[in-house]
Design an enzyme around this catalytic site. Structure first.
Site, PDB file in Angstrom:
ATOM      1  N   GLU A  28       0.178   0.335  -0.233  1.00  0.00           N
ATOM      2  CA  GLU A  28       0.368   0.698   0.487  1.00  0.00           C
ATOM      3  C   GLU A  28       1.545  -0.475   1.359  1.00  0.00           C
ATOM      4  OE1 GLU A  28      -3.393   3.539   2.918  1.00  0.00           O
ATOM      5  OE2 GLU A  28      -3.087   0.850   2.814  1.00  0.00           O
TER       6      GLU A  28
HETATM    7  C1  TNX Z   1      -6.195   3.413   2.364  1.00  0.00           C
HETATM    8  S1  TNX Z   1      -7.068   2.693  -0.416  1.00  0.00           S
HETATM    9  C2  TNX Z   1      -6.335   2.489   2.531  1.00  0.00           C
HETATM   10  C3  TNX Z   1      -6.908   1.341   2.873  1.00  0.00           C
HETATM   11  C4  TNX Z   1      -7.777   1.812   4.086  1.00  0.00           C
HETATM   12  C5  TNX Z   1      -8.460   3.206   3.712  1.00  0.00           C
HETATM   13  C6  TNX Z   1      -9.180   4.537   4.867  1.00  0.00           C
HETATM   14  C7  TNX Z   1      -6.621   2.174  -0.145  1.00  0.00           C
HETATM   15  C8  TNX Z   1      -5.774   0.977  -1.518  1.00  0.00           C
HETATM   16  N1  TNX Z   1      -6.158   1.713   1.346  1.00  0.00           N
HETATM   17  O1  TNX Z   1      -5.985   0.111   3.118  1.00  0.00           O
HETATM   18  O2  TNX Z   1      -8.573   1.407   5.101  1.00  0.00           O
HETATM   19  O3  TNX Z   1      -7.000   3.882   3.764  1.00  0.00           O
HETATM   20  O4  TNX Z   1      -9.447   5.130   4.620  1.00  0.00           O
END
Ligand code: TNX
Length: 539
Positions: A342
């Site tokens: 992300e």
């Molecule tokens: C996605 S999974 C994210 C996290 C969040 C999570 C909440 C991932 C690699 N990144 O930053 O905490 O969703 O479900």
């Protein structure tokens, strides 16, 4: 002549009868009830079980022996003794020099048998007099010890002999894990969890043969590990968490304490520093690292994707070099997780440049890089491992590039997803995951084109935006985490929801005795036990 033969026969018979009587005096013949080892409540289900329908009576005269010169074996024996004491109150000697009173033994034996296809494989041979646990390594012996723990009944049988006996069904078990990487992740960044909390989580994971605990040590809301060369990371970055709570961090000594505790349970700690996104806490501590053009401020919300390191600054790589060096020096396991998810405000070419450089730093300190599936776009070689969480195309590309995959699909394996619309904690961006949904899927065939040989293992992440204490952690992690242990340890032919759910319901006595506040899903018929959950007062 005839008389003398008769006389001799009589003497032999008398001596024989006396001997047998003597034997029986020493060792009373016990009429054990018929048992069935295949009907026991193992989780994860072992590879092969061959019942022989009698019982081993675990009692105060049982002695534990181990191979004495094989590394780690005596310690595994001590661990078993400690857990038997916890379960039954029996205090069993380990490697006692005086063995005259031993009527029954548990022998944990180092064996180089070629039958063990991995270092975690083991074989158990349970007869009326002995339990022989064969394993190539102490790690295999430790996994076998969990199997023994799981078949010690909750209550003793007090009618068979003058000592209380816990009856263990006889037979043979041959076992070996399906995947070598069987993990859980705990996000200690969004909310901090204490060393004691992490240790309790390790205790339970070990009972279910999990061998990896991935700690998500840094995110926008908090930095949780002391870095001696950059002290403000914990001074400033460690002081916040989601919702404005006090945060916290592990000193290097505390982190090492967790690592050592995990190692005693044959669990490898995988440290994660998530970057170049999810880095607000680092940038608040050292604004020179920041690359999103804004003045970093402490963040206690739950949005993702707004932060990034400045991927073109040398200082950033000098910083990362220090962080990876210090953490790697106190992490014996082979992995360093560099995040990579992300990074919505990092330009694609900058992201690629960044991940490729970080991969080299991780290698320089002797570790293999794990990253969330987005890292596959960078110029990395096949020693890196991609953790698939959301994007199947990324996972397929990783396989094309020859990378191994850790499966953590959000829709199936995210422990922070709510069970249903009534769940007290958790999110639902990937959907709701009731206990059956979390179990009913096949890692070996979840993504088309990703086969068993491409998969390193399965990991279930527990993100902590909505949970801030152990009770809430346990609500989301249990019982679902127990299912992921079976999905990663047991072979496909041995996994079956109808059969699993009965064994899961029978985990209640263990979970209750461990004071685990699991979510009492109505899909499961939970066994009643004599223990009830005690609220722990926190000052
Ligand atoms: C996605 S999974 C994210 C996290 C969040 C999570 C909440 C991932 C690699 N990144 O930053 O905490 O969703 O479900």
């Amino acid at each position: 002549m005839k008389n003398s033969i008769l006389f001799k026969s009589l003497v032999v018979l008398t001596v024989f009868t006396a001997l047998v009587a003597c034997q029986q005096e020493k060792k009373k013949v016990i009429n054990f009830p018929t048992t069935d080892l295949t009907a026991e409540n193992f989780v994860p289900k072992p590879l092969k079980i061959i019942p022989t329908n009698s019982a081993f009576g675990l009692d105060k005269n049982t002695i534990i022996y181990t191979s004495q010169n094989a590394t780690g074996f005596p310690e595994v024996g001590e661990f078993l003794s400690e857990k038997i004491k916890w379960q039954t109150d029996l205090e069993l000697a380990v490697n006692a020099s005086d063995n005259t009173s031993a009527e029954r033994i548990i022998f944990i034996n180092q064996s180089d048998s070629t039958a063990f296809s991995s270092k975690e494989g083991y074989a158990l041979h349970i007869t009326q007099d002995s339990i022989i646990l064969n394993a190539k390594t102490a790690e295999g012996a430790f996994r076998g010890v969990q199997t023994i723990r799981q078949i010690i009944p909750e209550t003793s049988n007090d009618t068979l002999s003058e000592t209380k006996m816990w009856l263990i069904p006889t037979g043979k078990i041959i076992d070996n894990p399906n995947f070598e990487y069987r993990g859980s992740m705990l996000d200690v960044a969004r909310h901090f969890f204490s060393v004691e909390d992490v240790k309790k989580y390790i205790d339970i994971l070990a009972y279910y043969k999990i061998n990896i605990l991935h700690l998500h040590l840094a995110d926008d809301q908090g930095w949780r590990i002391e870095i001696k060369s950059w002290p403000k990371l914990t001074e400033i970055g460690g002081s916040s968490e989601v919702g404005g709570g006090p945060g916290g961090f592990y000193t290097q000594e505390e982190y090492q304490d967790i690592v050592a505790y995990a190692a005693k349970h044959f669990i490898t700690i995988v440290p994660e520093i998530d970057m170049p996104g999810h880095t607000n806490a680092a940038s608040v501590s050292y604004p020179i690292l920041n690359g999103n053009g804004k003045t970093p401020k402490i963040y206690t919300g739950t949005e993702v994707g707004f932060s990034t390191f400045d991927t073109r600054k040398d200082t950033v790589y000098a910083f990362i070099d220090d962080v990876v060096r210090e953490i790697s020096a106190i992490t014996p396991g082979p992995y360093f997780h560099a995040g990579g998810d992300e990074s919505h405000v990092t330009k694609k070419k900058d992201f690629i440049h960044f991940v490729s450089k970080v991969d080299k730093i991780v290698k320089k300190y002797g570790k293999k890089m794990i990253g969330w599936d987005e890292i596959v776009h960078a110029d990395i070689d096949t020693s890196a491992i991609a953790q698939f969480w959301a994007n199947e195309e990324n996972a397929k590309l990783a396989v094309e590039k020859g990378l191994k995959i850790i499966l953590s699909p959000g829709k199936k394996a995210y422990l922070d997803m709510q069970y249903d619309t009534l769940s007290k904690h958790g999110l639902h961006w990937a959907g709701y995951i009731p206990v059956d949904t979390g179990y009913i899927w096949t890692p070996e065939r979840y993504v088309k084109g990703i086969n068993k040989e491409n998969i390193l293992g399965v990991e279930a992440p527990l993100w902590s935006e909505t949970i801030s204490n152990m009770e809430e952690l346990e609500y989301l992690a249990f019982p679902r985490m127990i299912g992921y242990s079976e999905l990663s340890w047991s072979v496909e032919e041995n996994r079956n929801w109808e059969n699993y759910k009965v064994r899961l319901g029978n985990q209640a006595p263990y979970l209750d005795k461990m004071n685990v506040k699991y979510y009492p899903s109505e899909l499961i018929d939970w066994k009643k036990s004599k223990y009830t959950y005690k609220t722990i007062d926190k000052d």
